[in-house]
Scaffold this motif. Structure first.
Motif, PDB file in Angstrom:
ATOM      1  N   GLY A  40       0.782  -1.240   0.000  1.00  0.00           N
ATOM      2  CA  GLY A  40       0.000   0.000   0.000  1.00  0.00           C
ATOM      3  C   GLY A  40       0.814   1.290   0.000  1.00  0.00           C
ATOM      4  N   LYS A  41       2.032   1.247  -0.553  1.00  0.00           N
ATOM      5  CA  LYS A  41       2.899   2.437  -0.584  1.00  0.00           C
ATOM      6  C   LYS A  41       2.303   3.549  -1.433  1.00  0.00           C
ATOM      7  N   SER A  42       1.933   3.196  -2.660  1.00  0.00           N
ATOM      8  CA  SER A  42       1.414   4.216  -3.578  1.00  0.00           C
ATOM      9  C   SER A  42       0.072   4.748  -3.076  1.00  0.00           C
ATOM     10  N   SER A  43      -0.753   3.873  -2.537  1.00  0.00           N
ATOM     11  CA  SER A  43      -2.040   4.302  -1.970  1.00  0.00           C
ATOM     12  C   SER A  43      -1.831   5.276  -0.826  1.00  0.00           C
ATOM     13  N   LEU A  44      -0.822   5.018  -0.006  1.00  0.00           N
ATOM     14  CA  LEU A  44      -0.547   5.886   1.137  1.00  0.00           C
ATOM     15  C   LEU A  44      -0.128   7.284   0.672  1.00  0.00           C
ATOM     16  N   ILE A  45       0.705   7.331  -0.346  1.00  0.00           N
ATOM     17  CA  ILE A  45       1.117   8.630  -0.895  1.00  0.00           C
ATOM     18  C   ILE A  45      -0.109   9.381  -1.423  1.00  0.00           C
ATOM     19  N   ALA A  55      -0.113   8.606  -7.623  1.00  0.00           N
ATOM     20  CA  ALA A  55       0.758   7.448  -7.823  1.00  0.00           C
ATOM     21  C   ALA A  55      -0.121   6.296  -8.288  1.00  0.00           C
ATOM     22  N   ARG A  56       0.390   5.503  -9.223  1.00  0.00           N
ATOM     23  CA  ARG A  56      -0.409   4.401  -9.773  1.00  0.00           C
ATOM     24  C   ARG A  56      -0.554   3.275  -8.752  1.00  0.00           C
ATOM     25  N   VAL A  57      -1.795   2.817  -8.611  1.00  0.00           N
ATOM     26  CA  VAL A  57      -2.133   1.780  -7.641  1.00  0.00           C
ATOM     27  C   VAL A  57      -2.674   0.580  -8.392  1.00  0.00           C
ATOM     28  N   SER A  58      -2.428  -0.633  -7.889  1.00  0.00           N
ATOM     29  CA  SER A  58      -3.003  -1.823  -8.513  1.00  0.00           C
ATOM     30  C   SER A  58      -3.271  -2.914  -7.492  1.00  0.00           C
ATOM     31  N   ILE A 155       8.159   3.041  11.154  1.00  0.00           N
ATOM     32  CA  ILE A 155       7.372   1.882  10.715  1.00  0.00           C
ATOM     33  C   ILE A 155       5.900   2.269  10.639  1.00  0.00           C
ATOM     34  N   ILE A 156       5.248   1.826   9.533  1.00  0.00           N
ATOM     35  CA  ILE A 156       3.812   2.052   9.343  1.00  0.00           C
ATOM     36  C   ILE A 156       3.129   0.698   9.170  1.00  0.00           C
ATOM     37  N   GLY A 157       2.085   0.446   9.922  1.00  0.00           N
ATOM     38  CA  GLY A 157       1.270  -0.755   9.715  1.00  0.00           C
ATOM     39  C   GLY A 157       0.099  -0.389   8.815  1.00  0.00           C
ATOM     40  N   THR A 158       0.061  -0.975   7.606  1.00  0.00           N
ATOM     41  CA  THR A 158      -0.940  -0.553   6.605  1.00  0.00           C
ATOM     42  C   THR A 158      -2.223  -1.390   6.643  1.00  0.00           C
ATOM     43  N   LYS A 159      -3.215  -0.896   5.924  1.00  0.00           N
ATOM     44  CA  LYS A 159      -4.510  -1.564   5.745  1.00  0.00           C
ATOM     45  C   LYS A 159      -5.195  -1.825   7.087  1.00  0.00           C
ATOM     46  N   ALA A 160      -5.037  -0.874   7.998  1.00  0.00           N
ATOM     47  CA  ALA A 160      -5.588  -1.014   9.345  1.00  0.00           C
ATOM     48  C   ALA A 160      -7.107  -1.190   9.326  1.00  0.00           C
ATOM     49  N   ASP A 161      -7.753  -0.700   8.255  1.00  0.00           N
ATOM     50  CA  ASP A 161      -9.219  -0.827   8.168  1.00  0.00           C
ATOM     51  C   ASP A 161      -9.676  -2.266   8.038  1.00  0.00           C
ATOM     52  N   LYS A 162      -8.741  -3.165   7.670  1.00  0.00           N
ATOM     53  CA  LYS A 162      -9.104  -4.576   7.505  1.00  0.00           C
ATOM     54  C   LYS A 162      -9.102  -5.336   8.827  1.00  0.00           C
TER      55      LYS A 162
END
Ligand code: GTP
Ligand code: MG
Length: 209
Positions: A40-45, A55-58, A155-162
């Motif tokens: 989720g790097k590009s999504s975070l940006i 930023a392109r996300v896929s 450090i970042i913990g991503t997709k916390a909504d899940k």
């Protein structure tokens, strides 16, 4: 340190690089985003900048293949005044999406390591780990490499909504234990923008401390 309200404004794509001579020459401070493919790097940006398509996300891993520079402005606003600081957000290709198997498999492409150890303007590197999966081998490898090279890390913990509340705090504690750093890890959701203020605070600290 206290500060006013922080926000990213005026984000735009500037350049892509796979070699040193392609790095931008403006000399702006850089904040880089590293982590496994699809973490989720590009999504975070995009979420920090408030621009979906920056930023392109896929959904498929391996979307970002070059070092991508985004010129952004950190705005700090109080009742009385406003301060603006230009910098680069640097989106890096993901690791752990192996196209080459076998014994010679590298952690990541040579040019990623070259950027991390060789960019004179790197102020802080955000290492993103999926909050659902703390302590994956490949993330621990990346962490050790970064720590050995004394890279300034957050450090970042991503997709916390899940995750539900309990799993979220339990896994965040695991991340804190497994990836020691100067500051505790931040839980982030690009979907819900959770963690944005905390993250921008760390950007501010990196620029002004
Ligand atoms: N639910 C949820 N999905 C997310 C979040 N962040 C990213 N995603 C999804 O995860 C997938 C990968 O996102 P990217 O931002 O492209 O991931 P990346 O780390 O840049 O991936 P590479 O460029 O391949 O290294 C996409 O389908 C996103 O929509 C999040 O916070 N919550
Ligand atoms: Mg990407």
């Amino acid at each position: 340190m206290t500060h006013g309200k922080l926000q990213i404004i005026q984000a735009k794509y500037t350049a892509s690089a796979v070699r040193k001579d392609q790095y931008p020459t403006e000399g702006l401070p850089e904040i880089a985003f590293l982590g496994r493919s699809n973490v989720g790097k590009s999504s975070l940006i995009n979420s920090l900048c408030g621009q979906r398509g920056l930023a392109r996300v896929s959904g498929a891993p391996g979307k970002t293949q070059t070092i991508n520079y985004f010129n952004v402005t950190l705005q700090e606003k109080t009742d009385a005044e406003e301060q603006r600081t230009p910098l680069f957000f640097v989106d890096l290709p993901g690791y752990g999406f192996a196209k080459t198997g076998g014994k010679n498999r590298q952690l990541w492409s040579h040019f990623i390591g070259e950027y991390i150890t060789g960019s004179p303007n790197l102020s802080l590197l955000f290492l993103l780990v999926d909050l659902r999966h703390p302590g994956l081998d490949i993330d621990l490898q990346a962490y050790r490499w970064l720590a050995d090279n004394e890279v300034p890390l957050q450090i970042i913990g991503t997709k916390a909504d899940k995750l539900g509340r309990n799993d979220r705090s339990r896994n965040l504690a695991a991340v804190k234990r497994l990836f020691p750093a100067a500051f505790p890890p931040i839980a982030y959701s690009s979907l819900k923008q959770d963690g944005k203020n905390e993250l921008l605070h760390m950007v501010y600290e990196a620029l002004y401390e």
